[in-house]
Write a protein that holds these residues in place. Sequence first.
Motif, PDB file in Angstrom:
ATOM      1  N   LEU A  51      -6.326   2.571  10.199  1.00  0.00           N
ATOM      2  CA  LEU A  51      -6.190   2.510   8.739  1.00  0.00           C
ATOM      3  C   LEU A  51      -5.271   3.614   8.225  1.00  0.00           C
ATOM      4  O   LEU A  51      -5.217   4.719   8.777  1.00  0.00           O
ATOM      5  N   SER A  52      -4.580   3.307   7.169  1.00  0.00           N
ATOM      6  CA  SER A  52      -3.773   4.299   6.436  1.00  0.00           C
ATOM      7  C   SER A  52      -3.781   3.900   4.965  1.00  0.00           C
ATOM      8  O   SER A  52      -4.187   2.791   4.600  1.00  0.00           O
ATOM      9  N   ILE A 117      -3.039   1.451  -1.876  1.00  0.00           N
ATOM     10  CA  ILE A 117      -2.977   0.333  -0.919  1.00  0.00           C
ATOM     11  C   ILE A 117      -3.557   0.789   0.417  1.00  0.00           C
ATOM     12  O   ILE A 117      -3.166   1.841   0.966  1.00  0.00           O
ATOM     13  N   LEU A 118      -4.502   0.008   0.923  1.00  0.00           N
ATOM     14  CA  LEU A 118      -5.098   0.273   2.219  1.00  0.00           C
ATOM     15  C   LEU A 118      -4.393  -0.599   3.267  1.00  0.00           C
ATOM     16  O   LEU A 118      -4.244  -1.816   3.082  1.00  0.00           O
ATOM     17  N   LYS A 119      -3.969   0.048   4.353  1.00  0.00           N
ATOM     18  CA  LYS A 119      -3.234  -0.666   5.398  1.00  0.00           C
ATOM     19  C   LYS A 119      -3.987  -0.593   6.726  1.00  0.00           C
ATOM     20  O   LYS A 119      -4.681   0.389   7.011  1.00  0.00           O
ATOM     21  N   ALA A 120      -3.806  -1.649   7.510  1.00  0.00           N
ATOM     22  CA  ALA A 120      -4.324  -1.654   8.888  1.00  0.00           C
ATOM     23  C   ALA A 120      -3.149  -1.862   9.827  1.00  0.00           C
ATOM     24  O   ALA A 120      -2.484  -2.908   9.777  1.00  0.00           O
ATOM     25  N   VAL A 123       0.001  -2.856   7.984  1.00  0.00           N
ATOM     26  CA  VAL A 123       0.004  -4.103   7.213  1.00  0.00           C
ATOM     27  C   VAL A 123      -0.967  -3.956   6.030  1.00  0.00           C
ATOM     28  O   VAL A 123      -2.113  -3.516   6.208  1.00  0.00           O
ATOM     29  N   ASN A 124      -0.472  -4.305   4.807  1.00  0.00           N
ATOM     30  CA  ASN A 124      -1.321  -4.224   3.616  1.00  0.00           C
ATOM     31  C   ASN A 124      -2.501  -5.187   3.747  1.00  0.00           C
ATOM     32  O   ASN A 124      -2.319  -6.379   4.010  1.00  0.00           O
ATOM     33  N   ILE A 125      -3.709  -4.627   3.545  1.00  0.00           N
ATOM     34  CA  ILE A 125      -4.885  -5.507   3.627  1.00  0.00           C
ATOM     35  C   ILE A 125      -5.721  -5.482   2.358  1.00  0.00           C
ATOM     36  O   ILE A 125      -6.303  -6.493   1.983  1.00  0.00           O
TER      37      ILE A 125
END
Length: 402
Positions: A51-52, A117-120, A123-125
């Motif tokens: 996650l980022s 924005i939370l990314k995995a 990729v934006n999730i």
Amino acid sequence: MKKIFYILLFVFFTLTSFATDYLGDIEFIFDQNNVDNDVRIIRLTGAQSGLSSELSFNSNYTLLCYPLNINYLTLSGGYENNDFVIRLDFQKRALWEANYQKILLLEGQRINVGQVILKANGVNIKHYNIVFTVPTYDITYSATKSKLVFDFTPLYEGETTPDWWNEDSSSITFSSNNLPPLNLRVHLQPVNQEFEFLTDELKIVSTQDPYFSGSSINFSVQVGTNIGNHYNNYAAKLQKMYFDAGCPQEGLHVADAVVSIPMEGGYYYYLAVPVYYLLPAPSIDIVIGGSFHLVFNPANPENGYTSVVPVTITSSIPSFNINLNLELFNEYNLLHNYIFLINEQTIPVSNGQYSFNIQLKANFADLWNQNKEQILSLFQDNVLTVDNDVQIGNVYITLSSS
């Protein structure tokens, strides 16, 4: 605080199960709480790896937050054990002080300014909306004096050397339950351009930028003026302005001591404490040399009969208008078209003294020939009597500004 984190976590997993990417709002309120640095922390427990987080702003943010090279909102995100922690730091005071005029225009509104924005794995999730809320500020005030008055009586006639500095003040209490800290502005504003000449020695002598912080502030609005110099230099001008205003009992309104929150092109908040100069009433002397006598002889009525009364008017106001008006009593309405003033109804005067004759003219022949029956009935009803003076009306003399 843990309760909040668990709720957010519950919303995260619930919304994930429905395959939506909206996680909720992160709200910052422009109020008196956490004025310097307002912090929001979101803890995602048992988070997956990879996650980022990223901060993204929309056009609403760029409209509100100048200059754009200042990072009013900063984001940090990372793992703590098995949790992913998102932290938003908001420099609320810095943004407020730089942009409060724009923010005040949005009172009572919620504005979406961006997203976290939370990314995995890049990729934006999911995302949180960042919301700025501008509450209603509900400003109230009280003043110990509703007006400031400077008395020009007794007169300072003949004095030229001393200074007669005088001051008057009103204590102001300014309150708001939500308004963040800011500087108020106190300034003196002449009523109109005609009073600009007074501002050389009529001024605010108290603080001109009281700082509001908390729920209320008390400060003094204090105005000082050199009334001696103003009288010696502008006595005639001020008295004429007072006369032109109708000699109001409260005095001549010359300026306002204004407490405000200024904005471009106007004010968000405006409180005016009027400033008055209490001037002596102008000296006006009217000498009237008698009354009008119009002799009506039915046996030999004539047109062009005149009666003259001399008048002299002396005034401490150098320029004014003399207004004349003839009013006949109701029972003598019949005479309206036959008795009239020869003078102009408005006479301008420019040197403070004027002597003239008021002239009345009567067309008795026309009156008799056209209204004989009605005139005879007036004699029968004793409205008109033979060989007796009867007052049929008045000529009114009024003075007005030129």
